[in-house]
Design a protein around this motif. Sequence first.
Motif, mmCIF file in Angstrom:
data_model
loop_
_atom_site.group_PDB
_atom_site.id
_atom_site.type_symbol
_atom_site.label_atom_id
_atom_site.label_comp_id
_atom_site.label_asym_id
_atom_site.label_seq_id
_atom_site.Cartn_x
_atom_site.Cartn_y
_atom_site.Cartn_z
ATOM 1 N N MET A 177 40.783 39.661 18.012
ATOM 2 C CA MET A 177 38.884 40.226 18.377
ATOM 3 C C MET A 177 39.757 40.659 19.831
ATOM 4 N N HIS A 178 39.409 41.829 19.942
ATOM 5 C CA HIS A 178 39.120 42.873 21.475
ATOM 6 C C HIS A 178 38.603 42.585 22.622
ATOM 7 N N GLU A 179 38.882 42.638 22.942
ATOM 8 C CA GLU A 179 37.737 42.316 24.628
ATOM 9 C C GLU A 179 36.776 42.532 24.955
ATOM 10 N N ASN A 180 36.444 44.142 24.206
ATOM 11 C CA ASN A 180 35.032 44.905 23.930
ATOM 12 C C ASN A 180 34.430 43.405 23.336
ATOM 13 N N GLU A 181 34.907 43.020 22.473
ATOM 14 C CA GLU A 181 33.987 42.316 21.359
ATOM 15 C C GLU A 181 33.804 41.084 21.877
ATOM 16 N N ILE A 182 34.924 40.281 22.558
ATOM 17 C CA ILE A 182 34.321 39.162 23.342
ATOM 18 C C ILE A 182 33.358 39.057 23.894
ATOM 19 N N SER A 183 32.939 40.508 24.823
ATOM 20 C CA SER A 183 32.827 40.285 26.263
ATOM 21 C C SER A 183 31.062 40.500 25.414
ATOM 22 N N GLN A 184 30.985 41.127 24.428
ATOM 23 C CA GLN A 184 29.292 41.229 24.121
ATOM 24 C C GLN A 184 28.731 39.865 23.440
ATOM 25 N N ILE A 185 30.057 39.396 22.671
ATOM 26 C CA ILE A 185 28.986 37.344 22.195
ATOM 27 C C ILE A 185 29.215 37.019 23.456
ATOM 28 N N VAL A 186 29.946 37.365 24.545
ATOM 29 C CA VAL A 186 29.583 36.527 26.366
ATOM 30 C C VAL A 186 28.135 36.920 26.885
ATOM 31 N N PHE A 187 28.281 38.126 26.708
ATOM 32 C CA PHE A 187 26.451 38.401 26.945
ATOM 33 C C PHE A 187 25.126 37.897 26.298
ATOM 34 N N ASP A 188 25.606 38.219 24.408
ATOM 35 C CA ASP A 188 24.175 38.029 24.241
ATOM 36 C C ASP A 188 24.384 36.481 24.247
ATOM 37 N N SER A 189 25.021 35.448 24.427
ATOM 38 C CA SER A 189 25.387 33.869 24.453
ATOM 39 C C SER A 189 24.570 33.377 26.247
ATOM 40 N N GLY A 190 25.291 34.859 27.349
ATOM 41 C CA GLY A 190 24.178 34.614 28.284
ATOM 42 C C GLY A 190 22.825 34.619 28.350
ATOM 43 N N LEU A 191 22.557 36.055 27.612
ATOM 44 C CA LEU A 191 21.350 36.251 27.252
ATOM 45 C C LEU A 191 20.565 35.622 26.935
ATOM 46 N N LYS A 192 20.882 34.746 25.760
ATOM 47 C CA LYS A 192 19.971 33.575 25.144
ATOM 48 C C LYS A 192 19.728 32.080 25.979
ATOM 49 N N ILE A 193 20.701 31.538 27.302
ATOM 50 C CA ILE A 193 20.591 31.047 27.942
ATOM 51 C C ILE A 193 19.498 31.030 29.178
ATOM 52 N N HIS A 194 19.959 32.314 29.082
ATOM 53 C CA HIS A 194 19.103 33.116 30.585
ATOM 54 C C HIS A 194 17.396 32.693 30.577
ATOM 55 N N ARG A 195 17.286 33.548 28.674
ATOM 56 C CA ARG A 195 16.275 33.232 28.762
ATOM 57 C C ARG A 195 15.324 31.634 28.217
ATOM 58 N N ASN A 196 15.637 31.186 27.758
ATOM 59 C CA ASN A 196 16.031 29.604 27.385
ATOM 60 C C ASN A 196 15.287 29.170 28.626
ATOM 61 N N LEU A 197 16.188 28.681 29.828
ATOM 62 C CA LEU A 197 16.116 28.361 31.576
ATOM 63 C C LEU A 197 15.847 29.364 32.038
ATOM 64 N N GLY A 198 15.987 30.540 32.228
ATOM 65 C CA GLY A 198 15.759 31.285 33.788
ATOM 66 C C GLY A 198 16.570 31.326 34.625
ATOM 67 N N PRO A 199 16.450 31.379 35.904
ATOM 68 C CA PRO A 199 17.337 31.659 37.088
ATOM 69 C C PRO A 199 17.326 29.798 37.517
ATOM 70 N N GLY A 200 17.685 29.653 38.581
ATOM 71 C CA GLY A 200 17.397 28.429 39.404
ATOM 72 C C GLY A 200 17.964 27.054 39.093
ATOM 73 N N LEU A 201 19.238 26.803 38.107
ATOM 74 C CA LEU A 201 19.752 26.178 37.997
ATOM 75 C C LEU A 201 20.913 26.119 38.264
ATOM 76 N N LEU A 202 21.683 24.808 38.451
ATOM 77 C CA LEU A 202 23.208 24.496 39.124
ATOM 78 C C LEU A 202 23.746 25.614 38.250
ATOM 79 N N GLU A 203 25.276 26.216 39.182
ATOM 80 C CA GLU A 203 26.658 26.408 38.165
ATOM 81 C C GLU A 203 26.591 25.794 37.019
ATOM 82 N N SER A 204 26.745 24.693 37.659
ATOM 83 C CA SER A 204 27.719 23.256 36.630
ATOM 84 C C SER A 204 26.583 23.548 35.009
ATOM 85 N N ALA A 205 25.232 23.840 35.180
ATOM 86 C CA ALA A 205 24.473 23.404 34.392
ATOM 87 C C ALA A 205 24.987 24.808 32.996
#
Length: 128
Positions: free
Chosen positions: A1-29
């Motif tokens: 898998m190419h780095e750009n494809e991985i980057s898109q998967i990471v972005f989508d996963s991060g966006l899902k987390i951010h939408r569910n949890l929002g800002p303000g938690l600890l980095e470890s969470a």
Amino acid sequence: MHENEISQIVFDSGLKIHRNLGPGLLESAYEECLFYELSKTGLLIEKQKAMPLVYENVRLDIGYRLDLMVERKVIIDVKSCESLNDVHLAQVLTYLKLSGCRLGLLINFNTKLFKNGYKRILNGDVAL
């Protein structure tokens, strides 16, 4: 898998987390949540991967740890801070150099809009 494809998967996963949890938690969470989301994709995900420094052909285990490494190609550095600064960028560039990876993702979850905290960093002049 190419780095750009991985980057898109990471972005989508991060966006899902951010939408569910929002800002303000600890980095470890956020790191744990991102590890969980990425693990569900079937990609090889390494968490808190030790990264030695090689100096004059001597391997020095001095405590560098990558937050996440995906498919041994992409490094992810997770933050939850007021703003990203030059030291965060320098840290990712160092990890890229030590690991030999071409792409680093610096993700600050402590932003109102997820896209404003998502930075792609290339190792040297490599174009992806």
